[in-house]
Design a protein around this motif. Structure first.
Motif, PDB file in Angstrom:
ATOM      1  N   HIS A  81      -2.496  14.644  -9.571  1.00 40.98           N
ATOM      2  CA  HIS A  81      -3.770  15.382  -9.500  1.00 40.98           C
ATOM      3  C   HIS A  81      -3.583  16.627  -8.651  1.00 40.98           C
ATOM      4  N   VAL A  82      -3.937  17.776  -9.251  1.00 43.81           N
ATOM      5  CA  VAL A  82      -3.823  19.053  -8.537  1.00 43.81           C
ATOM      6  C   VAL A  82      -5.223  19.604  -8.331  1.00 43.81           C
ATOM      7  N   VAL A  83      -5.540  19.899  -7.103  1.00 46.58           N
ATOM      8  CA  VAL A  83      -6.842  20.459  -6.786  1.00 46.58           C
ATOM      9  C   VAL A  83      -6.896  21.882  -7.289  1.00 46.58           C
ATOM     10  N   PRO A  84      -7.853  22.203  -8.148  1.00 48.84           N
ATOM     11  CA  PRO A  84      -7.915  23.570  -8.675  1.00 48.84           C
ATOM     12  C   PRO A  84      -8.249  24.569  -7.587  1.00 48.84           C
ATOM     13  N   GLU A  85      -7.848  25.772  -7.878  1.00 52.74           N
ATOM     14  CA  GLU A  85      -8.095  26.828  -6.886  1.00 52.74           C
ATOM     15  C   GLU A  85      -9.586  27.134  -6.825  1.00 52.74           C
ATOM     16  N   SER A  86     -10.086  27.232  -5.623  1.00 59.49           N
ATOM     17  CA  SER A  86     -11.522  27.466  -5.438  1.00 59.49           C
ATOM     18  C   SER A  86     -11.880  28.898  -5.745  1.00 59.49           C
ATOM     19  N   THR A  87     -12.977  29.047  -6.514  1.00 61.21           N
ATOM     20  CA  THR A  87     -13.496  30.391  -6.806  1.00 61.21           C
ATOM     21  C   THR A  87     -14.648  30.767  -5.890  1.00 61.21           C
ATOM     22  N   GLY A  88     -15.241  29.767  -5.188  1.00 56.76           N
ATOM     23  CA  GLY A  88     -16.386  30.024  -4.298  1.00 56.76           C
ATOM     24  C   GLY A  88     -17.711  30.080  -5.008  1.00 56.76           C
ATOM     25  N   LEU A  89     -17.729  29.912  -6.351  1.00 57.91           N
ATOM     26  CA  LEU A  89     -18.991  29.977  -7.085  1.00 57.91           C
ATOM     27  C   LEU A  89     -19.921  28.829  -6.724  1.00 57.91           C
ATOM     28  N   GLY A  90     -19.354  27.614  -6.629  1.00 58.09           N
ATOM     29  CA  GLY A  90     -20.204  26.464  -6.309  1.00 58.09           C
ATOM     30  C   GLY A  90     -20.899  26.616  -4.965  1.00 58.09           C
ATOM     31  N   THR A  91     -20.136  27.095  -3.962  1.00 61.32           N
ATOM     32  CA  THR A  91     -20.741  27.273  -2.632  1.00 61.32           C
ATOM     33  C   THR A  91     -21.847  28.306  -2.670  1.00 61.32           C
ATOM     34  N   LYS A  92     -21.641  29.410  -3.404  1.00 62.64           N
ATOM     35  CA  LYS A  92     -22.669  30.459  -3.468  1.00 62.64           C
ATOM     36  C   LYS A  92     -23.906  29.966  -4.224  1.00 62.64           C
ATOM     37  N   LEU A  93     -23.651  29.162  -5.286  1.00 57.94           N
ATOM     38  CA  LEU A  93     -24.806  28.613  -5.996  1.00 57.94           C
ATOM     39  C   LEU A  93     -25.597  27.652  -5.112  1.00 57.94           C
ATOM     40  N   MET A  94     -24.895  26.817  -4.328  1.00 60.02           N
ATOM     41  CA  MET A  94     -25.587  25.908  -3.407  1.00 60.02           C
ATOM     42  C   MET A  94     -26.411  26.683  -2.389  1.00 60.02           C
ATOM     43  N   THR A  95     -25.850  27.804  -1.905  1.00 58.03           N
ATOM     44  CA  THR A  95     -26.598  28.632  -0.950  1.00 58.03           C
ATOM     45  C   THR A  95     -27.846  29.212  -1.601  1.00 58.03           C
ATOM     46  N   ALA A  96     -27.684  29.688  -2.859  1.00 57.69           N
ATOM     47  CA  ALA A  96     -28.838  30.265  -3.554  1.00 57.69           C
ATOM     48  C   ALA A  96     -29.914  29.216  -3.799  1.00 57.69           C
ATOM     49  N   PHE A  97     -29.500  27.989  -4.219  1.00 61.71           N
ATOM     50  CA  PHE A  97     -30.486  26.941  -4.471  1.00 61.71           C
ATOM     51  C   PHE A  97     -31.196  26.506  -3.178  1.00 61.71           C
ATOM     52  N   SER A  98     -30.456  26.455  -2.076  1.00 64.58           N
ATOM     53  CA  SER A  98     -31.081  26.092  -0.794  1.00 64.58           C
ATOM     54  C   SER A  98     -32.092  27.140  -0.358  1.00 64.58           C
ATOM     55  N   ARG A  99     -31.842  28.421  -0.701  1.00 67.39           N
ATOM     56  CA  ARG A  99     -32.819  29.465  -0.376  1.00 67.39           C
ATOM     57  C   ARG A  99     -34.087  29.281  -1.203  1.00 67.39           C
ATOM     58  N   GLN A 100     -33.918  28.909  -2.464  1.00 62.80           N
ATOM     59  CA  GLN A 100     -35.109  28.640  -3.269  1.00 62.80           C
ATOM     60  C   GLN A 100     -35.927  27.487  -2.690  1.00 62.80           C
ATOM     61  N   LEU A 101     -35.237  26.524  -2.098  1.00 63.06           N
ATOM     62  CA  LEU A 101     -35.938  25.396  -1.463  1.00 63.06           C
ATOM     63  C   LEU A 101     -36.459  25.733  -0.067  1.00 63.06           C
ATOM     64  N   GLU A 102     -36.111  26.949   0.434  1.00 62.04           N
ATOM     65  CA  GLU A 102     -36.448  27.335   1.810  1.00 62.04           C
ATOM     66  C   GLU A 102     -35.926  26.296   2.797  1.00 62.04           C
ATOM     67  N   GLY A 103     -34.694  25.828   2.506  1.00 61.27           N
ATOM     68  CA  GLY A 103     -34.079  24.818   3.355  1.00 61.27           C
ATOM     69  C   GLY A 103     -32.860  25.358   4.080  1.00 61.27           C
ATOM     70  N   THR A 104     -32.221  24.466   4.806  1.00 60.72           N
ATOM     71  CA  THR A 104     -31.006  24.812   5.559  1.00 60.72           C
ATOM     72  C   THR A 104     -29.878  23.902   5.101  1.00 60.72           C
ATOM     73  N   VAL A 105     -28.624  24.443   5.142  1.00 57.24           N
ATOM     74  CA  VAL A 105     -27.442  23.712   4.693  1.00 57.24           C
ATOM     75  C   VAL A 105     -26.444  23.653   5.838  1.00 57.24           C
ATOM     76  N   GLU A 106     -25.857  22.480   6.016  1.00 55.72           N
ATOM     77  CA  GLU A 106     -24.797  22.297   7.001  1.00 55.72           C
ATOM     78  C   GLU A 106     -23.596  21.670   6.310  1.00 55.72           C
ATOM     79  N   ALA A 107     -22.407  22.105   6.709  1.00 60.11           N
ATOM     80  CA  ALA A 107     -21.146  21.530   6.211  1.00 60.11           C
ATOM     81  C   ALA A 107     -20.374  20.990   7.405  1.00 60.11           C
TER      82      ALA A 107
END
Length: 583
Positions: free
Chosen positions: A518-544
């Motif tokens: 199993h090879v971990v694919p190279e990250s494009t950062g799209l998922g993280t940016k989408l999560m940030t955008a969705f959290s803004r729509q929820l007016e919430g906060t995200v922690e990693a």
């Protein structure tokens, strides 16, 4: 029924108003009653005092006779020599055997002139002599042991003056036995005399028995202060009796008459005095009875029927016949027609509202159903495109888009399937996303568990939440590894506190890859940016959080009510375009 409701009731107010109307009549009746009782009491008091005087008339005559004889003997004692004075005293006793002793006592206290002949008696040390000198008036006293007669006597002292100067006293003694009268009156009156000095002597019984007929809790001084009055009190035997007090000759003593209370107080007198008051009370009771019956017949029973109809209508019962009041006044007939008209209008409005609501609900379900079908069709087209793709990179991109579209389709499917088409349970939505993501796990040994709590959300929050969970799960599946114990897991947990704050956690174990190849694919950062955008729509906060052996994505947001005028948070808004363009 609460006290406040009782006090505010129509019956109580009617009682108060009627009582206010009858209050002047009651006052007049009370005033007449008090006047009549006062007049009767004054009449009874005068009668008792007069009766006492009549009953003691013989005794008063004896005292007056003694006073008259004292004045005559005083003139002789003042003008005659000692022998003549003694002879006059002796002749007086012989002429009136009712007297036991007669003598002249000068202010010096040495009595030489008396009916005892040449016997000389010294009264200078007697306190009564000084009292008589200070009083200088007719004085009556009681002596249980006369100085000369040696028996119980009533002593009448008459002052003797010469040129306005007190020279002495003529002292006449009456044996107490001669002043006692048996059966004085038919009313069974008991007479007791009290001297101003406080001595008690009986007029109808002996001195020892006379005290038993006096008020038990009153001293002689108290009785003397009540001269000219009558009152009710208990005697020494505890019997309630009526007493009258009247002064006797020269105010030197008082006579107390005592009767049994029942022999003088007539019940008819009190009944006659209470008649005006009873009449006012009976008028009030009769008025209350008539007012209550009329109020219940003309008003209250119709109010109860109207209240019952209103309560049943408020509880949802719709009576086609409407309200019908029996023999109601015109005012209540108007209220009956107004209520029936209002009930008819409300019933028709509710029926129209239910029809409109049903039509809107059918239309909304149809919209959700069509949207779900269209999204599923788009996902199917993407699936066909992914199968026809020549490179793994294209297939992976199409697979990610397909999962996102299916996530939207799950939301509309939930809204279509649930009875409430305006909100969706976030627990079911997240569970559906987890179930859909579990089909792409790289290893069947990977454990995906959930710990979800119910939270009802409107679509403008449910859509970005499902998309955020899908991206977080995709990221967790991509980077999951085996921990030190060799286990691999993904945990999705959601909690809702009392303040309405939702906390969503997506955890995955980290460590060695699940599969050797199993090879971990190279990250494009799209998922993280989408999560940030969705959290803004929820007016919430995200922690990693990257802790020992696990990676945690945590989202917090507050449950909000639906706001159709809010253009910033909408279920159909795309994620932030700048974030997508940057990806």
């Amino acid at each position: 029924m609460t006290p406040r409701r009782v006090m505010g009731g129509l019956r109580i107010k009617l009682i108060l108003l009627t009582s206010l109307v009858l209050f002047p009549l009651g006052l007049i009746a009370l005033w007449q009653t008090f006047q009549e009782v006062r007049d009767n009491r004054a009449l009874t008091q005068r009668m008792l005092i007069d009766t006492t005087r009549v009953a003691a008339s013989d005794h008063r005559a004896q005292i007056k006779q003694a006073v008259g004889a004292g004045h005559g003997l005083g003139t002789i004692a003042r003008l005659a020599d000692l022998a003549t004075c003694r002879q006059a005293m002796i002749q007086f006793l012989e002429s009136d055997p009712a007297f036991a002793f007669a003598g002249y006592v000068p202010v010096s206290g040495i009595m030489e002139c008396s009916s005892a002949g040449d016997t000389v008696i010294d009264f200078s040390e007697y306190d009564t002599l000084q009292d008589a000198i200070d009083r200088a008036d007719v004085y009556v006293e009681v002596n249980a042991n006369g100085a000369v007669s040696g028996q119980a006597v009533v002593i009448v002292s008459v002052p003797v003056f010469e040129d306005g100067t007190l020279t002495g006293f003529v002292s006449l003694s009456l044996p107490q036995d001669t002043v006692i009268r048996e059966n004085v009156l038919e009313e069974e009156i008991e007479l007791v005399a009290i001297a101003t000095s406080g001595e008690v002597f009986g007029l109808s019984h002996g001195a020892g028995e006379s005290k038993d007929y006096l008020p038990r809790d009153m001293s002689p001084a108290d009785i003397l202060s009540r001269s000219g009055t009558s009152f009710v009190a208990e005697n020494a035997a505890g019997q309630e009796r009526i007493f009258s007090v009247t002064r006797s000759v020269a105010d030197s003593y008082v006579i107390v008459g005592s009767w049994q209370q029942s022999s003088l107080v007539s019940a008819s007198v009190w009944q006659q005095a209470l008649m005006p008051l009873l009449f006012a009370v009976l008028m009030w009771v009769a008025s209350m009875a008539v007012a209550f019956l009329g109020l219940d017949r003309l008003v209250l029973r119709h109010l109860r029927a109207l209240r019952s109809a209103m309560r049943q209508f408020a509880l949802g019962e719709r009576n086609a016949d409407g309200l019908a009041l029996d023999n109601a006044p015109d005012e209540f007939k108007d209220a009956e027609r107004a209520f029936n008209r209002m009930a008819l209008l409300i019933t028709e409005a509710e029926a129209q509202q239910m029809t409109d609501l049903h039509d809107k609900e059918v239309l909304l379900r149809e919209v959700h159903h069509r949207v779900k079908n269209n999204l599923q069709m788009i996902a199917s087209i993407m699936n066909l495109q992914a199968r026809a793709a020549r490179t793994d990179e294209v297939r992976e991109v199409l697979g990610g888009l397909q999962r996102r579209v299916r996530g939207l389709a799950m939301l509309h499917r939930s809204l279509y399937a649930e009875a409430e088409t305006s909100r969706v349970d976030a627990r079911d939505l997240v569970a559906a996303v987890v179930s859909d993501t579990s089909t792409i796990v790289p290893d069947p040994t990977l454990s995906i568990t959930t710990d979800l709590r119910s939270a009802m959300l409107y679509p403008d929050q449910a859509v970005p939440l499902s998309m955020w969970v899908a991206e977080a799960l995709t990221n967790a599946v991509k980077y999951v590894g085996r921990d030190a114990q060799g286990g691999a897991f993904i945990l999705v947990a959601m909690d809702l506190d009392d303040a309405g704050t939702v906390t969503l956690r997506v955890e995955n174990s980290t460590g060695t890859p699940l599969l050797d190849d199993h090879v971990v694919p190279e990250s494009t950062g799209l998922g993280t940016k989408l999560m940030t955008a969705f959290s803004r729509q929820l007016e919430g906060t995200v922690e990693a959080l990257d802790t020992d052996g696990r990676f945690v994505h945590m989202l917090r947001f507050h449950v909000q009510d639906f706001n159709p005028e809010n253009d910033d948070v909408r279920s159909d808004d795309p994620p932030n375009r700048a974030d997508v363009a940057a990806a």
